[in-house]
Design an enzyme around this catalytic site. Structure first.
Site, PDB file in Angstrom:
ATOM      1  N   ASP A  44      19.001   7.010   0.678  1.00  0.00           N
ATOM      2  CA  ASP A  44      19.375   6.449  -0.548  1.00  0.00           C
ATOM      3  C   ASP A  44      19.310   5.213  -0.735  1.00  0.00           C
ATOM      4  O   ASP A  44      18.414   4.560  -0.182  1.00  0.00           O
ATOM      5  CB  ASP A  44      20.708   6.873  -0.667  1.00  0.00           C
ATOM      6  CG  ASP A  44      21.188   7.199  -2.052  1.00  0.00           C
ATOM      7  OD1 ASP A  44      20.696   6.904  -3.006  1.00  0.00           O
ATOM      8  OD2 ASP A  44      21.991   8.413  -2.282  1.00  0.00           O
ATOM      9  N   ASP A  45      19.866   4.558  -1.743  1.00  0.00           N
ATOM     10  CA  ASP A  45      19.561   3.051  -1.886  1.00  0.00           C
ATOM     11  C   ASP A  45      20.201   2.255  -0.871  1.00  0.00           C
ATOM     12  O   ASP A  45      21.061   2.427   0.188  1.00  0.00           O
ATOM     13  CB  ASP A  45      20.649   2.702  -3.109  1.00  0.00           C
ATOM     14  CG  ASP A  45      20.236   3.624  -4.553  1.00  0.00           C
ATOM     15  OD1 ASP A  45      19.280   3.771  -4.826  1.00  0.00           O
ATOM     16  OD2 ASP A  45      21.305   3.652  -5.114  1.00  0.00           O
TER      17      ASP A  45
END
Length: 473
Positions: A256-257
């Site tokens: 993810d980020d």
């Protein structure tokens, strides 16, 4: 894309095996040589080793009670110079445990803390008031592996010891829809001041890795954070309603980020009203094929302002910098400054979305429109890029004050025909290639976009040299 993910996963596994091969099955003696030092915001008068409290580093025996007993004992010295708990070489299986104030958790270079796969060792904790529900599911959330609330002066560090959340157990349950509460994070600190998290390897978190929230004066430094690129919601570092924070010299491979700046979700974040502000990000390297190197939002309903990012390396990631928001979020993302980004193999270099429509419930106010303004990007070099910019504001609520300067973007062999897709934005550019959209006209200013020259208080934080000499509290 599939081949790229397979290659990245292979590299990831090799890195993990290399790290874990250094760790002996049996723990070493609890004695440490004199003169083994480390840097910290504060040193401690008292010291103990986990084995003093019955810890067993065989990777099979639960050490939850050992951690709890050690920290409870050492908390007695918070007003007498504080205390440090040393985790020696070995594999230390444990469930969630809470930290205390004026305290250091130190991991030996050959120490591995392993997250338990027994859910009974992960107690439920209160819903975060700025979120209004669990992030994964409405039914609540599990305590983080390393957890603390209402603390002052906390250090989590080591000689690059490892914390392994054993995430696959949780990822599988999440993907199958078997969880009724939110997965635990690896490290979560709430309502606290003076926090240091440094010089560690963090792998396979059940969900987010590092989550400071409602806290201030935070240093995150020298971390290696690793998760498979297809693991769900394994954000690297999530500053959330925090102020005066410095993130630097961090390497992240994530599903993810890599860094996700947040401040609460819709009406709940608006009600709490705690922004993330005065945030510095330096010397970050990120690999995240399906997410952003730096994301602002999407939960930003307390506001985000004064973010300063520089010397960023983005490799094989979906986007370099992404702003995520939607009607109902309210608040603002403003005074954002990014300079010195090098990007290689990207889907987008810049991405802004005003239609990130995930909401905690149906109680949000669709008229609560976010204010996105004064967004500054300068000195970017990118190669093998599919699309330069996907920039979409909100109809009737344009994103304004966007500035891009000295940006050179080299395209992939099969780039998008439309390199800049712009709607509901306003701004200017200078020396940007390929030519931006009409909503970002060239201003011909050789000085380029601004970047703050003043210093934030967190930049002047001085670390002390602390000793690992062993004596018993």
């Amino acid at each position: 894309m599939l081949l790229r993910k397979q290659v990245l996963c292979t590299v990831y596994v090799m890195v993990i095996l290399g790290v874990l091969s250094l760790v002996p099955v049996q723990c070493r003696t609890s004695k440490f040589e004199q003169g083994l030092d480390y840097e910290a915001i504060n040193c401690r008068k008292h010291s103990a080793v986990l084995t003093d409290f019955g810890g067993v580093g065989d990777g099979k025996t639960s050490n939850t009670n050992a951690f709890k007993s050690a920290i409870e004992h050492l908390s007695k010295f918070s007003s007498d110079g504080g205390a440090q708990l040393i985790v020696p070489a070995g594999k230390w299986l444990t469930g969630s445990f809470n930290l205390t104030s004026h305290f250091t958790l130190f991991l030996d270079k050959d120490a591995v803390i392993l997250g338990s796969q027994d859910e009974s060792e992960w107690p439920l904790v209160k819903i975060l008031p700025s979120y209004g529900r669990g992030r994964d599911a409405p039914g609540g959330r599990r305590s983080a592996l390393i957890y603390g609330t209402n603390l002052t002066d906390v250090v989590i560090t080591g000689h690059n010891g490892t914390i392994d959340g054993q995430g696959p157990y949780w990822w599988t349950r999440f993907k199958k829809g078997q969880l009724k509460v939110t997965r635990p994070y690896m490290i979560e600190i709430l309502y606290s001041d003076q926090i240091q998290i440094s010089n560690l390897t963090l792998i396979n978190s059940p969900s987010w890795f590092v989550h400071p929230i409602y806290s201030s004066n935070i240093l995150v430094q020298g971390l290696t954070i690793l998760a498979p690129v297809d693991s769900p919601n394994t954000d690297g570092i999530d500053p959330d309603s925090c102020s005066n924070m410095r993130i630097e010299d961090v390497y992240i491979v994530s599903g993810d980020d890599c860094i996700a700046v947040k401040s609460g979700w819709d009406e709940y974040g608006i009600a709490v009203g705690m922004p993330t502000e005065h945030l510095i990000i330096r010397r970050l390297t990120c690999i995240s094929p399906d997410s952003a190197v730096i994301a602002l939002g999407s939960e930003m309903s307390g506001g985000i302002s004064d973010v300063r990012a520089e010397d960023i390396t983005a490799i094989d990631s979906q986007s370099g910098v992404r702003i995520k928001t939607a009607p109902g979020r309210g608040a603002f993302v403003k005074d954002i400054f990014v300079k010195g980004m090098v990007a290689k193999t990207m889907k987008y270099v810049y991405w802004m979305s005003g239609a990130y429509n995930s909401h905690p419930d149906h109680k949000y106010d669709p008229k609560a429109l976010p204010e996105i303004k004064n967004i500054n990007y300068r000195d970017t070099v990118a190669e093998n890029v599919t699309m330069a910019g996907q920039l979409a504001g909100i109809d009737g609520d344009p994103f304004t004050g966007i500035c891009m300067s000295n940006v050179t973007i080299g395209l992939s062999k099969k780039p998008k025909k439309l390199q800049w897709n712009c709607t509901d934005i306003q701004g200017v550019t200078s020396n940007v290639s390929p030519q931006p959209c009409e909503l970002l006209p060239s201003k011909g200013d050789e000085q380029g976009c601004p970047f703050p020259e003043d210093r934030l208080p967190v930049e002047d934080l001085k670390l002390k040299t602390c000793s690992l000499k062993t004596f018993y509290a």
